[in-house]
Design a protein around this motif. Structure first.
Motif, PDB file in Angstrom:
ATOM      1  N   LYS A 132       0.844  -1.200   0.000  1.00  0.00           N
ATOM      2  CA  LYS A 132       0.000   0.000   0.000  1.00  0.00           C
ATOM      3  C   LYS A 132       0.877   1.247   0.000  1.00  0.00           C
ATOM      4  O   LYS A 132       0.395   2.363   0.084  1.00  0.00           O
ATOM      5  CB  LYS A 132      -0.915  -0.002   1.224  1.00  0.00           C
ATOM      6  N   ASP A 133       2.206   1.047  -0.094  1.00  0.00           N
ATOM      7  CA  ASP A 133       3.157   2.150  -0.072  1.00  0.00           C
ATOM      8  C   ASP A 133       3.067   2.957  -1.359  1.00  0.00           C
ATOM      9  O   ASP A 133       3.326   2.437  -2.447  1.00  0.00           O
ATOM     10  CB  ASP A 133       4.596   1.632   0.075  1.00  0.00           C
ATOM     11  N   ILE A 134       2.709   4.232  -1.234  1.00  0.00           N
ATOM     12  CA  ILE A 134       2.648   5.140  -2.378  1.00  0.00           C
ATOM     13  C   ILE A 134       4.002   5.840  -2.470  1.00  0.00           C
ATOM     14  O   ILE A 134       4.440   6.475  -1.515  1.00  0.00           O
ATOM     15  CB  ILE A 134       1.531   6.191  -2.208  1.00  0.00           C
ATOM     16  N   VAL A 135       4.650   5.698  -3.616  1.00  0.00           N
ATOM     17  CA  VAL A 135       5.974   6.293  -3.826  1.00  0.00           C
ATOM     18  C   VAL A 135       6.014   7.020  -5.166  1.00  0.00           C
ATOM     19  O   VAL A 135       5.127   6.842  -6.009  1.00  0.00           O
ATOM     20  CB  VAL A 135       7.091   5.222  -3.799  1.00  0.00           C
ATOM     21  N   ARG A 136       7.054   7.803  -5.345  1.00  0.00           N
ATOM     22  CA  ARG A 136       7.251   8.455  -6.638  1.00  0.00           C
ATOM     23  C   ARG A 136       7.661   7.384  -7.641  1.00  0.00           C
ATOM     24  O   ARG A 136       8.628   6.654  -7.440  1.00  0.00           O
ATOM     25  CB  ARG A 136       8.342   9.523  -6.540  1.00  0.00           C
ATOM     26  N   LYS A 137       6.907   7.311  -8.702  1.00  0.00           N
ATOM     27  CA  LYS A 137       7.170   6.371  -9.785  1.00  0.00           C
ATOM     28  C   LYS A 137       7.476   7.199 -11.020  1.00  0.00           C
ATOM     29  O   LYS A 137       6.755   8.153 -11.321  1.00  0.00           O
ATOM     30  CB  LYS A 137       5.950   5.477 -10.019  1.00  0.00           C
ATOM     31  N   VAL A 138       8.523   6.849 -11.723  1.00  0.00           N
ATOM     32  CA  VAL A 138       8.888   7.536 -12.957  1.00  0.00           C
ATOM     33  C   VAL A 138       8.737   6.514 -14.084  1.00  0.00           C
ATOM     34  O   VAL A 138       9.413   5.486 -14.091  1.00  0.00           O
ATOM     35  CB  VAL A 138      10.320   8.097 -12.904  1.00  0.00           C
ATOM     36  N   SER A 139       7.823   6.796 -14.998  1.00  0.00           N
ATOM     37  CA  SER A 139       7.500   5.842 -16.055  1.00  0.00           C
ATOM     38  C   SER A 139       7.946   6.340 -17.417  1.00  0.00           C
ATOM     39  O   SER A 139       7.800   7.513 -17.744  1.00  0.00           O
ATOM     40  CB  SER A 139       5.996   5.575 -16.091  1.00  0.00           C
ATOM     41  N   TYR A 140       8.446   5.395 -18.191  1.00  0.00           N
ATOM     42  CA  TYR A 140       8.782   5.661 -19.581  1.00  0.00           C
ATOM     43  C   TYR A 140       7.544   5.347 -20.404  1.00  0.00           C
ATOM     44  O   TYR A 140       6.940   4.272 -20.287  1.00  0.00           O
ATOM     45  CB  TYR A 140       9.956   4.797 -20.026  1.00  0.00           C
ATOM     46  N   ILE A 141       7.159   6.272 -21.266  1.00  0.00           N
ATOM     47  CA  ILE A 141       5.952   6.199 -22.065  1.00  0.00           C
ATOM     48  C   ILE A 141       6.354   6.211 -23.539  1.00  0.00           C
ATOM     49  O   ILE A 141       7.214   6.995 -23.934  1.00  0.00           O
ATOM     50  CB  ILE A 141       5.071   7.446 -21.790  1.00  0.00           C
ATOM     51  N   LYS A 142       5.693   5.362 -24.327  1.00  0.00           N
ATOM     52  CA  LYS A 142       5.974   5.356 -25.763  1.00  0.00           C
ATOM     53  C   LYS A 142       4.687   5.099 -26.543  1.00  0.00           C
ATOM     54  O   LYS A 142       3.903   4.217 -26.191  1.00  0.00           O
ATOM     55  CB  LYS A 142       6.999   4.274 -26.105  1.00  0.00           C
ATOM     56  N   LYS A 143       4.504   5.861 -27.594  1.00  0.00           N
ATOM     57  CA  LYS A 143       3.369   5.656 -28.502  1.00  0.00           C
ATOM     58  C   LYS A 143       3.708   4.519 -29.456  1.00  0.00           C
ATOM     59  O   LYS A 143       4.833   4.423 -29.955  1.00  0.00           O
ATOM     60  CB  LYS A 143       3.095   6.935 -29.292  1.00  0.00           C
ATOM     61  N   CYS A 144       2.725   3.693 -29.709  1.00  0.00           N
ATOM     62  CA  CYS A 144       2.915   2.541 -30.590  1.00  0.00           C
ATOM     63  C   CYS A 144       1.604   2.312 -31.340  1.00  0.00           C
ATOM     64  O   CYS A 144       0.530   2.508 -30.775  1.00  0.00           O
ATOM     65  CB  CYS A 144       3.268   1.325 -29.730  1.00  0.00           C
ATOM     66  N   THR A 145       1.686   1.922 -32.599  1.00  0.00           N
ATOM     67  CA  THR A 145       0.490   1.650 -33.390  1.00  0.00           C
ATOM     68  C   THR A 145       0.384   0.150 -33.650  1.00  0.00           C
ATOM     69  O   THR A 145       1.310  -0.466 -34.177  1.00  0.00           O
ATOM     70  CB  THR A 145       0.517   2.417 -34.724  1.00  0.00           C
ATOM     71  N   MET A 146      -0.759  -0.413 -33.277  1.00  0.00           N
ATOM     72  CA  MET A 146      -0.990  -1.844 -33.477  1.00  0.00           C
ATOM     73  C   MET A 146      -1.460  -2.086 -34.917  1.00  0.00           C
ATOM     74  O   MET A 146      -1.867  -1.144 -35.608  1.00  0.00           O
ATOM     75  CB  MET A 146      -2.024  -2.350 -32.468  1.00  0.00           C
ATOM     76  N   PRO A 147      -1.411  -3.333 -35.389  1.00  0.00           N
ATOM     77  CA  PRO A 147      -1.800  -3.639 -36.770  1.00  0.00           C
ATOM     78  C   PRO A 147      -3.234  -3.220 -37.110  1.00  0.00           C
ATOM     79  O   PRO A 147      -3.533  -2.956 -38.268  1.00  0.00           O
ATOM     80  CB  PRO A 147      -1.656  -5.162 -36.873  1.00  0.00           C
ATOM     81  N   ASN A 148      -4.115  -3.138 -36.103  1.00  0.00           N
ATOM     82  CA  ASN A 148      -5.495  -2.726 -36.343  1.00  0.00           C
ATOM     83  C   ASN A 148      -5.633  -1.204 -36.455  1.00  0.00           C
ATOM     84  O   ASN A 148      -6.731  -0.679 -36.567  1.00  0.00           O
ATOM     85  CB  ASN A 148      -6.429  -3.278 -35.266  1.00  0.00           C
ATOM     86  N   GLY A 149      -4.497  -0.490 -36.404  1.00  0.00           N
ATOM     87  CA  GLY A 149      -4.490   0.957 -36.543  1.00  0.00           C
ATOM     88  C   GLY A 149      -4.701   1.729 -35.251  1.00  0.00           C
ATOM     89  O   GLY A 149      -4.673   2.955 -35.251  1.00  0.00           O
ATOM     90  N   VAL A 150      -4.911   1.031 -34.151  1.00  0.00           N
ATOM     91  CA  VAL A 150      -5.134   1.686 -32.862  1.00  0.00           C
ATOM     92  C   VAL A 150      -3.797   2.143 -32.281  1.00  0.00           C
ATOM     93  O   VAL A 150      -2.860   1.346 -32.157  1.00  0.00           O
ATOM     94  CB  VAL A 150      -5.861   0.748 -31.869  1.00  0.00           C
ATOM     95  N   ASP A 151      -3.728   3.426 -31.951  1.00  0.00           N
ATOM     96  CA  ASP A 151      -2.552   3.969 -31.278  1.00  0.00           C
ATOM     97  C   ASP A 151      -2.682   3.691 -29.783  1.00  0.00           C
ATOM     98  O   ASP A 151      -3.729   3.976 -29.182  1.00  0.00           O
ATOM     99  CB  ASP A 151      -2.435   5.478 -31.491  1.00  0.00           C
ATOM    100  N   VAL A 152      -1.630   3.142 -29.223  1.00  0.00           N
ATOM    101  CA  VAL A 152      -1.615   2.842 -27.797  1.00  0.00           C
ATOM    102  C   VAL A 152      -0.426   3.523 -27.140  1.00  0.00           C
ATOM    103  O   VAL A 152       0.529   3.925 -27.816  1.00  0.00           O
ATOM    104  CB  VAL A 152      -1.561   1.317 -27.524  1.00  0.00           C
ATOM    105  N   VAL A 153      -0.522   3.636 -25.835  1.00  0.00           N
ATOM    106  CA  VAL A 153       0.576   4.120 -25.019  1.00  0.00           C
ATOM    107  C   VAL A 153       1.054   2.929 -24.205  1.00  0.00           C
ATOM    108  O   VAL A 153       0.275   2.294 -23.504  1.00  0.00           O
ATOM    109  CB  VAL A 153       0.132   5.265 -24.088  1.00  0.00           C
ATOM    110  N   ILE A 154       2.327   2.638 -24.345  1.00  0.00           N
ATOM    111  CA  ILE A 154       2.950   1.580 -23.560  1.00  0.00           C
ATOM    112  C   ILE A 154       3.748   2.271 -22.473  1.00  0.00           C
ATOM    113  O   ILE A 154       4.483   3.227 -22.738  1.00  0.00           O
ATOM    114  CB  ILE A 154       3.893   0.719 -24.423  1.00  0.00           C
ATOM    115  N   GLY A 155       3.600   1.798 -21.258  1.00  0.00           N
ATOM    116  CA  GLY A 155       4.322   2.409 -20.158  1.00  0.00           C
ATOM    117  C   GLY A 155       4.940   1.375 -19.247  1.00  0.00           C
ATOM    118  O   GLY A 155       4.465   0.247 -19.146  1.00  0.00           O
ATOM    119  N   CYS A 156       6.005   1.804 -18.589  1.00  0.00           N
ATOM    120  CA  CYS A 156       6.679   0.969 -17.609  1.00  0.00           C
ATOM    121  C   CYS A 156       7.414   1.898 -16.651  1.00  0.00           C
ATOM    122  O   CYS A 156       8.086   2.829 -17.094  1.00  0.00           O
ATOM    123  CB  CYS A 156       7.663   0.024 -18.291  1.00  0.00           C
TER     124      CYS A 156
END
Length: 189
Positions: A149-173
């Motif tokens: 339940k510990d809330i901490v500062r998280k720094v995520s890398y975000i990248k736009k990616c387009t799937m074969p169906n044409g949908v743009d998604v955001v992938i994050g980690c």
């Protein structure tokens, strides 16, 4: 009589196998398995931002090729996308709907544009801004460490990616335990 007994045994075995398969495939069970596996991969040493970028790039390559059919590969024990105490998630860019989250399965299907962290930051807005321009980058916000339940500062890398169906998604980690020197060098939104 022997045929009836054999039919009953076969029916019972099929029921048991179907029940076991359903239990393994249930979202709750898979999320719990994913969370336990993520926790087992956590390290005491800091996570390098480059490790996060590499995994997000791998995820984008997979999604570009296979689209939503690849979502199951981001979940469960042994997934290469559950690593260093963190995980990959995927949301749609257009409506900010969570498409895949290995741990918080109840978020899937929900629009998250209004979600705020404990300090009031609408971090999905920031993520989409980064995905739209320049297409990839870092976003900081406050989020619970997997399995706590510990809330901490998280720094995520975000990248736009387009799937074969044409949908743009955001992938994050995200990084929960980043190398302070390496983190200072990042352009974090």
């Amino acid at each position: 009589m022997k045929k009836i007994v054999n039919a009953l045994i076969c029916s019972l075995l099929l029921t048991l196998f179907a029940t076991a398969a359903f239990a393994e495939a249930s979202p709750e069970r898979l999320a719990a398995e994913s969370e336990a596996y993520v926790r087992s991969t956590a390290k005491d040493t800091p996570t390098a931002p480059s490790a996060i970028v590499t995994k997000v790039d791998e995820a984008c390559a997979l999604l570009t090729k296979e689209g939503p059919a690849a979502f199951s590969r981001f979940k469960g024990k042994g997934s290469p996308f559950l690593f260093d105490g963190t995980y990959i998630w995927i949301h749609s860019l257009k409506n900010t709907k969570m498409l895949m989250h290995p741990i918080k399965y109840k978020m899937e299907g929900n629009e998250l544009i209004g979600l705020k962290d404990e300090r009031g930051k609408r971090f999905f807005v920031a993520m989409n801004d980064v995905a739209n321009e320049p297409g990839q980058g870092w976003v900081a916000y406050y989020w619970p460490v997997p399995g706590t339940k510990d809330i901490v500062r998280k720094v995520s890398y975000i990248k736009k990616c387009t799937m074969p169906n044409g949908v743009d998604v955001v992938i994050g980690c995200g990084i929960y335990n980043g190398d302070p020197v390496a983190m200072e060098k990042l352009d974090i939104k």
